[in-house]
Motif scaffolding. Structure first.
Motif, PDB file in Angstrom:
ATOM      1  N   VAL A  37       0.828  -1.204   0.000  1.00  0.00           N
ATOM      2  CA  VAL A  37       0.000   0.000   0.000  1.00  0.00           C
ATOM      3  C   VAL A  37       0.862   1.253   0.000  1.00  0.00           C
ATOM      4  O   VAL A  37       0.644   2.167  -0.790  1.00  0.00           O
ATOM      5  N   ALA A  38       1.847   1.310   0.896  1.00  0.00           N
ATOM      6  CA  ALA A  38       2.722   2.481   1.014  1.00  0.00           C
ATOM      7  C   ALA A  38       3.917   2.107   1.876  1.00  0.00           C
ATOM      8  O   ALA A  38       3.818   1.210   2.716  1.00  0.00           O
ATOM      9  N   PRO A  39       5.033   2.812   1.698  1.00  0.00           N
ATOM     10  CA  PRO A  39       6.175   2.551   2.576  1.00  0.00           C
ATOM     11  C   PRO A  39       5.786   2.809   4.028  1.00  0.00           C
ATOM     12  O   PRO A  39       4.983   3.693   4.326  1.00  0.00           O
ATOM     13  N   LYS A  40       6.367   2.034   4.923  1.00  0.00           N
ATOM     14  CA  LYS A  40       6.058   2.158   6.347  1.00  0.00           C
ATOM     15  C   LYS A  40       7.353   2.043   7.146  1.00  0.00           C
ATOM     16  O   LYS A  40       8.305   1.404   6.728  1.00  0.00           O
ATOM     17  N   SER A  41       7.328   2.638   8.324  1.00  0.00           N
ATOM     18  CA  SER A  41       8.459   2.490   9.243  1.00  0.00           C
ATOM     19  C   SER A  41       8.307   1.174   9.994  1.00  0.00           C
ATOM     20  O   SER A  41       7.235   0.569  10.013  1.00  0.00           O
ATOM     21  N   ARG A  42       9.372   0.774  10.627  1.00  0.00           N
ATOM     22  CA  ARG A  42       9.342  -0.471  11.403  1.00  0.00           C
ATOM     23  C   ARG A  42       8.291  -0.385  12.512  1.00  0.00           C
ATOM     24  O   ARG A  42       7.557  -1.338  12.742  1.00  0.00           O
ATOM     25  N   LEU A  43       8.211   0.753  13.202  1.00  0.00           N
ATOM     26  CA  LEU A  43       7.245   0.904  14.287  1.00  0.00           C
ATOM     27  C   LEU A  43       5.807   0.800  13.771  1.00  0.00           C
ATOM     28  O   LEU A  43       4.956   0.167  14.403  1.00  0.00           O
ATOM     29  N   GLN A  44       5.532   1.399  12.627  1.00  0.00           N
ATOM     30  CA  GLN A  44       4.181   1.310  12.062  1.00  0.00           C
ATOM     31  C   GLN A  44       3.813  -0.146  11.794  1.00  0.00           C
ATOM     32  O   GLN A  44       2.688  -0.568  12.074  1.00  0.00           O
ATOM     33  N   LEU A  45       4.759  -0.892  11.242  1.00  0.00           N
ATOM     34  CA  LEU A  45       4.494  -2.304  10.949  1.00  0.00           C
ATOM     35  C   LEU A  45       4.344  -3.109  12.235  1.00  0.00           C
ATOM     36  O   LEU A  45       3.475  -3.985  12.323  1.00  0.00           O
ATOM     37  N   ALA A  46       5.166  -2.813  13.231  1.00  0.00           N
ATOM     38  CA  ALA A  46       5.053  -3.513  14.515  1.00  0.00           C
ATOM     39  C   ALA A  46       3.693  -3.258  15.146  1.00  0.00           C
ATOM     40  O   ALA A  46       3.069  -4.180  15.699  1.00  0.00           O
ATOM     41  N   ILE A 106      12.392  -3.037   4.778  1.00  0.00           N
ATOM     42  CA  ILE A 106      12.094  -2.042   5.805  1.00  0.00           C
ATOM     43  C   ILE A 106      13.394  -1.293   6.048  1.00  0.00           C
ATOM     44  O   ILE A 106      14.419  -1.897   6.365  1.00  0.00           O
ATOM     45  N   ASN A 107      13.362   0.039   5.862  1.00  0.00           N
ATOM     46  CA  ASN A 107      14.537   0.865   6.092  1.00  0.00           C
ATOM     47  C   ASN A 107      14.038   2.224   6.584  1.00  0.00           C
ATOM     48  O   ASN A 107      13.532   3.030   5.799  1.00  0.00           O
ATOM     49  N   ASP A 108      14.160   2.455   7.878  1.00  0.00           N
ATOM     50  CA  ASP A 108      13.635   3.686   8.458  1.00  0.00           C
ATOM     51  C   ASP A 108      14.307   4.942   7.903  1.00  0.00           C
ATOM     52  O   ASP A 108      13.653   5.977   7.755  1.00  0.00           O
ATOM     53  N   ALA A 109      15.594   4.883   7.577  1.00  0.00           N
ATOM     54  CA  ALA A 109      16.287   6.058   7.036  1.00  0.00           C
ATOM     55  C   ALA A 109      15.732   6.418   5.660  1.00  0.00           C
ATOM     56  O   ALA A 109      15.458   7.595   5.371  1.00  0.00           O
ATOM     57  N   GLU A 110      15.556   5.423   4.803  1.00  0.00           N
ATOM     58  CA  GLU A 110      14.977   5.680   3.473  1.00  0.00           C
ATOM     59  C   GLU A 110      13.534   6.147   3.602  1.00  0.00           C
ATOM     60  O   GLU A 110      13.097   7.046   2.869  1.00  0.00           O
ATOM     61  N   PHE A 111      12.794   5.546   4.521  1.00  0.00           N
ATOM     62  CA  PHE A 111      11.415   5.964   4.750  1.00  0.00           C
ATOM     63  C   PHE A 111      11.373   7.433   5.172  1.00  0.00           C
ATOM     64  O   PHE A 111      10.573   8.221   4.658  1.00  0.00           O
ATOM     65  N   ALA A 171       8.552  11.357  14.359  1.00  0.00           N
ATOM     66  CA  ALA A 171       8.575  10.777  15.706  1.00  0.00           C
ATOM     67  C   ALA A 171       7.339   9.901  15.927  1.00  0.00           C
ATOM     68  O   ALA A 171       7.440   8.808  16.501  1.00  0.00           O
ATOM     69  N   GLU A 172       6.184  10.351  15.447  1.00  0.00           N
ATOM     70  CA  GLU A 172       4.959   9.553  15.577  1.00  0.00           C
ATOM     71  C   GLU A 172       5.066   8.235  14.816  1.00  0.00           C
ATOM     72  O   GLU A 172       4.429   7.256  15.167  1.00  0.00           O
ATOM     73  N   LYS A 173       5.876   8.219  13.773  1.00  0.00           N
ATOM     74  CA  LYS A 173       6.045   7.019  12.958  1.00  0.00           C
ATOM     75  C   LYS A 173       7.181   6.144  13.481  1.00  0.00           C
ATOM     76  O   LYS A 173       7.528   5.144  12.863  1.00  0.00           O
ATOM     77  N   GLY A 174       7.793   6.551  14.597  1.00  0.00           N
ATOM     78  CA  GLY A 174       8.826   5.721  15.217  1.00  0.00           C
ATOM     79  C   GLY A 174      10.228   5.961  14.691  1.00  0.00           C
ATOM     80  O   GLY A 174      11.112   5.143  14.919  1.00  0.00           O
ATOM     81  N   ILE A 175      10.447   7.083  14.029  1.00  0.00           N
ATOM     82  CA  ILE A 175      11.780   7.386  13.505  1.00  0.00           C
ATOM     83  C   ILE A 175      12.572   8.083  14.609  1.00  0.00           C
ATOM     84  O   ILE A 175      12.113   9.075  15.183  1.00  0.00           O
ATOM     85  N   ASP A 176      13.770   7.575  14.914  1.00  0.00           N
ATOM     86  CA  ASP A 176      14.571   8.156  15.993  1.00  0.00           C
ATOM     87  C   ASP A 176      15.064   9.552  15.601  1.00  0.00           C
ATOM     88  O   ASP A 176      15.076   9.912  14.421  1.00  0.00           O
ATOM     89  N   GLN A 177      15.459  10.341  16.596  1.00  0.00           N
ATOM     90  CA  GLN A 177      15.832  11.742  16.382  1.00  0.00           C
ATOM     91  C   GLN A 177      16.998  11.903  15.416  1.00  0.00           C
ATOM     92  O   GLN A 177      17.003  12.805  14.589  1.00  0.00           O
ATOM     93  N   GLU A 178      17.979  11.029  15.523  1.00  0.00           N
ATOM     94  CA  GLU A 178      19.162  11.134  14.657  1.00  0.00           C
ATOM     95  C   GLU A 178      18.790  10.885  13.191  1.00  0.00           C
ATOM     96  O   GLU A 178      19.218  11.616  12.303  1.00  0.00           O
ATOM     97  N   THR A 179      17.997   9.861  12.937  1.00  0.00           N
ATOM     98  CA  THR A 179      17.557   9.554  11.575  1.00  0.00           C
ATOM     99  C   THR A 179      16.685  10.679  11.041  1.00  0.00           C
ATOM    100  O   THR A 179      16.810  11.083   9.879  1.00  0.00           O
ATOM    101  N   ALA A 180      15.794  11.214  11.886  1.00  0.00           N
ATOM    102  CA  ALA A 180      14.928  12.319  11.477  1.00  0.00           C
ATOM    103  C   ALA A 180      15.764  13.550  11.132  1.00  0.00           C
ATOM    104  O   ALA A 180      15.518  14.206  10.112  1.00  0.00           O
ATOM    105  N   ALA A 181      16.751  13.860  11.967  1.00  0.00           N
ATOM    106  CA  ALA A 181      17.601  15.023  11.714  1.00  0.00           C
ATOM    107  C   ALA A 181      18.336  14.877  10.384  1.00  0.00           C
ATOM    108  O   ALA A 181      18.440  15.838   9.615  1.00  0.00           O
TER     109      ALA A 181
END
Length: 182
Positions: free
Chosen positions: A28-37, A63-68, A92-102
């Motif tokens: 359906v769409a790319p998802k973060s690991r947390l969304q899938l969990a 699943i790759n949170d950085a690419e997501f 952050a709501e999608k479970g992406i850590d601060q470093e990856t988000a930055a």
């Protein structure tokens, strides 16, 4: 040889069920690991099974949170004109850590963010709007700055941009906004 009548009553393998859920979600769409969990937890997949399946998908880079995060920032900044603050909260709501988000937010420059804010304000302004009445300009400034604030722009930046756009579009001798069209 007839099929085993008890096979139809057997519990489905939780690993297979989990994999199917993850495949469907990623289709359906790319998802973060947390969304899938979270989705697996909603479907009552045991936590150890969910972790094993998510690890497997991460190992094969499905699943790759950085690419997501990079994709999310590009998409939402372009389509919704969101500021870095709003994008950081969404990640952050999608479970992406601060470093990856930055790291993902580095692709947006301050100039990009300001240009997006200006475009939003210009789009919301109606040509021919009369701001000459008492309080009309203040009302317009508050309304437009509030719209930018909802998109994650800092208040000082929002008010500055709104006032600059209003000043640039206001005729020198009237309170009417100049039409952008000849």
């Amino acid at each position: 040889m007839p099929e085993d009548p008890h096979a139809a009553d057997a519990e489905p393998d939780p690993f297979t069920v989990a994999q199917t859920i993850v495949y469907r979600q990623l289709t359906v769409a790319p998802k973060s690991r947390l969304q899938l969990a979270r989705k697996l937890a909603e479907r009552n997949i045991p936590e150890h099974v969910a972790e094993a399946v998510l690890d497997k998908f991460q190992d094969v880079r499905l699943i790759n949170d950085a690419e997501f995060a990079d994709m999310w920032v590009r998409s939402r900044a372009q389509s919704r004109k969101l500021a870095k603050g709003a994008l950081r909260r969404e990640l952050a709501e999608k479970g992406i850590d601060q470093e990856t988000a930055a790291s993902a937010l580095e692709q947006l420059t301050d100039a990009d963010e300001e240009a997006a804010a200006r475009a939003l304000v210009e789009r919301k302004l109606r040509p021919g709007t009369d701001l000459s009445g008492p309080g009309d300009r203040d009302k317009a400034v508050r309304r437009l700055a509030s719209m930018l604030a909802r998109k994650g722009y800092q208040p000082s930046q929002a008010f500055r941009i709104v006032n600059e756009v209003l000043d640039s579009q206001q005729g020198p001798d009237s309170g009417r906004l100049q039409s952008r069209y000849p």
